[in-house]
Scaffold this motif. Structure first.
Motif, short mmCIF file in Angstrom:
data_model
loop_
_atom_site.label_atom_id
_atom_site.label_comp_id
_atom_site.label_asym_id
_atom_site.label_seq_id
_atom_site.Cartn_x
_atom_site.Cartn_y
_atom_site.Cartn_z
N THR A 31 0.81 -1.21 0.00
CA THR A 31 0.00 0.00 0.00
C THR A 31 0.85 1.27 0.00
OG1 THR A 31 -0.06 0.14 2.42
CG2 THR A 31 -1.76 -1.21 1.34
N ARG A 32 0.15 2.39 -0.22
CA ARG A 32 0.81 3.69 -0.10
C ARG A 32 1.41 3.87 1.29
NH1 ARG A 32 -0.01 7.52 -3.92
NH2 ARG A 32 -1.56 7.08 -5.52
N ARG A 33 0.74 3.36 2.30
CA ARG A 33 1.23 3.50 3.67
C ARG A 33 2.60 2.82 3.82
NH1 ARG A 33 -2.86 1.83 5.68
NH2 ARG A 33 -3.84 3.70 6.55
N THR A 34 2.74 1.63 3.28
CA THR A 34 4.02 0.92 3.37
C THR A 34 5.11 1.63 2.57
OG1 THR A 34 2.90 -1.20 3.71
CG2 THR A 34 5.17 -1.28 2.92
N ILE A 35 4.77 2.11 1.38
CA ILE A 35 5.76 2.83 0.57
C ILE A 35 6.15 4.14 1.26
CG2 ILE A 35 6.19 3.90 -1.66
CD1 ILE A 35 6.18 0.80 -1.61
N LEU A 36 5.21 4.77 1.95
CA LEU A 36 5.53 5.98 2.71
C LEU A 36 6.53 5.66 3.81
CD1 LEU A 36 4.99 9.00 3.27
CD2 LEU A 36 3.17 8.28 4.83
N LYS A 37 6.35 4.53 4.49
CA LYS A 37 7.29 4.15 5.55
C LYS A 37 8.68 3.81 4.98
CE LYS A 37 4.30 1.30 7.82
NZ LYS A 37 3.88 0.36 8.89
N LEU A 38 8.69 3.18 3.81
CA LEU A 38 9.97 2.93 3.15
C LEU A 38 10.66 4.25 2.81
CD1 LEU A 38 12.02 1.05 1.76
CD2 LEU A 38 10.55 1.12 -0.29
N THR A 39 9.90 5.21 2.31
CA THR A 39 10.46 6.52 2.00
C THR A 39 10.97 7.20 3.26
OG1 THR A 39 8.81 6.71 0.23
CG2 THR A 39 9.99 8.71 0.83
N ALA A 40 10.22 7.08 4.34
CA ALA A 40 10.65 7.68 5.62
C ALA A 40 12.01 7.13 6.05
CB ALA A 40 9.60 7.42 6.69
N LEU A 41 12.22 5.84 5.83
CA LEU A 41 13.48 5.21 6.21
C LEU A 41 14.65 5.75 5.39
CD1 LEU A 41 15.03 3.00 7.79
CD2 LEU A 41 14.43 1.41 5.94
N LEU A 42 14.37 6.20 4.17
CA LEU A 42 15.45 6.59 3.25
C LEU A 42 15.53 8.09 2.99
CD1 LEU A 42 14.92 3.81 0.53
CD2 LEU A 42 16.51 3.77 2.45
N ALA A 97 1.64 14.52 -4.25
CA ALA A 97 1.58 15.73 -3.42
C ALA A 97 0.98 15.41 -2.06
CB ALA A 97 0.75 16.81 -4.13
N VAL A 98 0.00 14.52 -2.04
CA VAL A 98 -0.65 14.13 -0.78
C VAL A 98 0.32 13.33 0.08
CG1 VAL A 98 -2.53 12.82 0.25
CG2 VAL A 98 -2.94 14.17 -1.83
N ASP A 99 0.93 12.29 -0.49
CA ASP A 99 1.87 11.45 0.26
C ASP A 99 3.01 12.28 0.84
OD1 ASP A 99 1.29 8.35 -1.13
OD2 ASP A 99 0.64 10.15 -2.18
N THR A 100 3.50 13.24 0.06
CA THR A 100 4.64 14.04 0.49
C THR A 100 4.26 14.97 1.64
OG1 THR A 100 5.47 13.93 -1.78
CG2 THR A 100 6.52 15.52 -0.33
N ILE A 101 3.02 15.42 1.67
CA ILE A 101 2.56 16.22 2.81
C ILE A 101 2.60 15.39 4.09
CG2 ILE A 101 0.48 17.25 3.85
CD1 ILE A 101 -0.16 18.36 1.04
N TYR A 102 2.18 14.13 4.00
CA TYR A 102 2.21 13.27 5.19
C TYR A 102 3.65 12.92 5.58
CZ TYR A 102 -2.82 12.92 5.46
OH TYR A 102 -4.15 13.23 5.61
N LEU A 103 4.53 12.81 4.58
CA LEU A 103 5.94 12.63 4.90
C LEU A 103 6.48 13.85 5.63
CD1 LEU A 103 8.61 11.07 4.70
CD2 LEU A 103 8.94 12.07 2.43
N ALA A 104 6.07 15.05 5.19
CA ALA A 104 6.51 16.28 5.86
C ALA A 104 6.01 16.35 7.29
CB ALA A 104 6.04 17.50 5.07
N LEU A 105 4.79 15.89 7.52
CA LEU A 105 4.25 15.85 8.88
C LEU A 105 5.05 14.89 9.75
CD1 LEU A 105 0.47 15.79 7.91
CD2 LEU A 105 1.51 17.56 9.35
#
Length: 499
Positions: free
Chosen positions: A307-318, A401-409
């Motif tokens: 999911t997008r949630r998992t890919i967001l967590k992968l992005t957070a790690l990197l 744009a949405v995913d990146t906002i949550y990454l910024a948060l």
């Protein structure tokens, strides 16, 4: 067993299997996760069978009986798989109730030697049990389970224990699977097993990239991913599969950051997980934007079955992976990491290619890393981001744009750590919410209520199709989003002026 499994689909399928295998029942055993999950009253999502018969002989017969499709796995010619499907033409109402979207599978593998010897070669004791197919419907099925390695003991003590000292040598992917299984079940890895994992951690690089990718994504997909990443690191595995992380461990940051880079990355995984779980009756997370649509959005499957949630967590790690390479001091002595977003996107792209992440997944991670500072930098002094800045942000990033906002948060929360100030966080959350809501409104209006088309422009300006038309349409859309124009006539006038 049918009275004990919590998944009705499994009950139906096991009943059909028992029936169609009645003439073979002394040679077919249920093994592995389906038994483990039955003991734990957890849903069963697949069934593993071992048989002394040729799987490619009885597999098609079973598939026909239960209205499934049999395939021979390319990755292992000795294993066959039955994929369940709904069959509207079947008269079997029980099987028709199993929708093909459940993804239910049955794997058949060849049993060489006796079943006890087979169980001794498996990875962990909790998956080293077997039950003859003829016994699966008996009320006393638990008493009939073959359990030579005391897997039931470890189930009830919530322990992941290797079956032998050679477990991780025989298949180094088990190094990752031990951590994933402990996260999945909420079990602890037995001390000697943990010692053996750490001893053989360097073998993980011999595992195929696809298997590493799948195990890593499965770990990230679960709640408490940060804790499991810590376990992977303590066992010496994480930096074997993502070597770039090792350099982040000693990189300190300016006082605005509570953690060093390594700790910050792990805590961003944690906050990315929490920020996408909704408000949770939390004084912190209730300030972040979240609706029922947000839940649906982050549950979308976008890469490698995740999911997008998992890919967001992968992005957070990197996301700050290039800070060690870009750390420097400016003329005033201030520590800076200039260019770390762009270099980080390149480094993550290369690493994820090596891990065989899908092209879409790599593109998502790379874009978010490159742009992760943008939402927070759109504010002008004490003023909120302008309509024009928001429109350009959403236009250039698309749905990311949405995913990146949550990454910024998540990045903000992980930067502040225990030093988080409620008022400052509330203001930051309001800005991110403002960007999110305004951008969605602008994009929706732009796509559903066009003032003018490309053909209108070609006729009005008497020019042919080409890049110029696209440019003018973007200018008009931006002016519309910022409230500078509102009518077709104003759009044509702006086009004439711009052209």
């Amino acid at each position: 067993m049918l009275n004990h499994v919590s998944d009705n689909n499994a009950s139906v399928i096991l009943k059909k299997l028992s029936s169609c295998l009645s003439t073979y029942d002394r040679s077919v055993y249920l093994v592995g996760g389906c038994l483990r999950d039955s003991f734990l009253n957890r849903p069963i999502h697949d069934i593993d069978l071992v048989t002394s018969l040729n799987p490619h002989t009885i597999g098609p017969e079973i598939a026909k009986h239960i209205h499934g499709t049999y395939i021979q796995l390319a990755s292992d010619p000795a294993i066959g798989r039955i994929i369940l499907k709904s069959d509207d033409d079947s008269n079997d109402s029980d099987l028709n109730s199993i929708n093909s979207t459940t993804g239910f599978t049955i794997d058949l593998s060849h049993l060489l030697g006796d079943i006890t010897g087979n169980l001794a070669t498996r990875d962990f004791t909790v998956d080293s049990m077997a039950l003859n197919i003829r016994d699966c419907q008996k009320p006393e099925w638990r008493d009939l389970v073959l359990d030579p390695l005391n897997g039931t003991r470890d189930l009830f003590t919530k322990t992941i224990r290797a079956t032998s000292p050679s477990t991780f040598i025989d298949d180094p992917c088990r190094l990752l699977r031990a951590v994933r299984l402990s996260a999945q079940l909420g079990f602890l890895i037995e001390p000697q097993t943990a010692i053996d994992i750490k001893k053989h951690a360097d073998l993980v690089i011999t595992v195929s990239a696809e298997r590493i990718r799948d195990e890593l994504l499965n770990i990230l997909s679960r709640n408490g991913a940060m804790a499991q990443l810590n376990v992977l690191d303590r066992l010496g595995i994480l930096c074997q599969i993502i070597p770039e992380l090792a350099l982040t461990k000693d990189i300190t940051q300016p006082s605005a950051h509570y953690w060093n880079v390594w700790e910050h990355l792990l805590h961003t995984v944690e906050t990315a997980e929490l920020i996408t779980k909704g408000h949770q009756n939390s004084a912190i997370y209730s300030l972040a934007p979240w609706t029922a649509e947000s839940e649906i959005y982050f549950d979308q499957i976008v890469s490698d079955g995740h999911t997008r949630r998992t890919i967001l967590k992968l992005t957070a790690l990197l996301h700050d992976i290039a800070k060690p390479q870009t750390k420097a001091q400016d003329e005033s002595g201030r520590t800076r990491f200039l260019g770390h977003s762009e270099l980080g996107a390149e480094m993550a792209t290369e690493r994820l290619r090596q891990l065989r992440l899908s092209a879409n997944g790599i593109s998502m991670v790379s874009m978010m890393i490159e742009q992760h500072l943008r939402p927070s930098s759109m504010r002008q002094g004490s003023s909120y981001p302008t309509k024009r800045a928001v429109f350009r942000y959403f236009t250039s990033l698309g749905d990311l744009a949405v995913d990146t906002i949550y990454l910024a948060l998540a990045d903000y929360l992980a930067a502040k750590g225990p030093n988080l100030l409620p008022d400052e966080w509330a203001e930051h959350a309001r800005i991110m919410t403002h960007i999110l809501e305004l951008g969605r409104e602008q994009i929706t209006t732009s796509s559903t209520e066009r003032l003018i088309t490309g053909r209108d422009l070609m006729e009005y300006l008497d020019i042919g199709s080409g890049p110029r038309i696209g440019y003018l349409l973007n200018v008009i859309a931006e002016a519309r989003a910022t409230g500078e124009i509102n009518t077709r006539e104003e759009a044509l006038a702006l086009a004439l002026k711009t052209a």
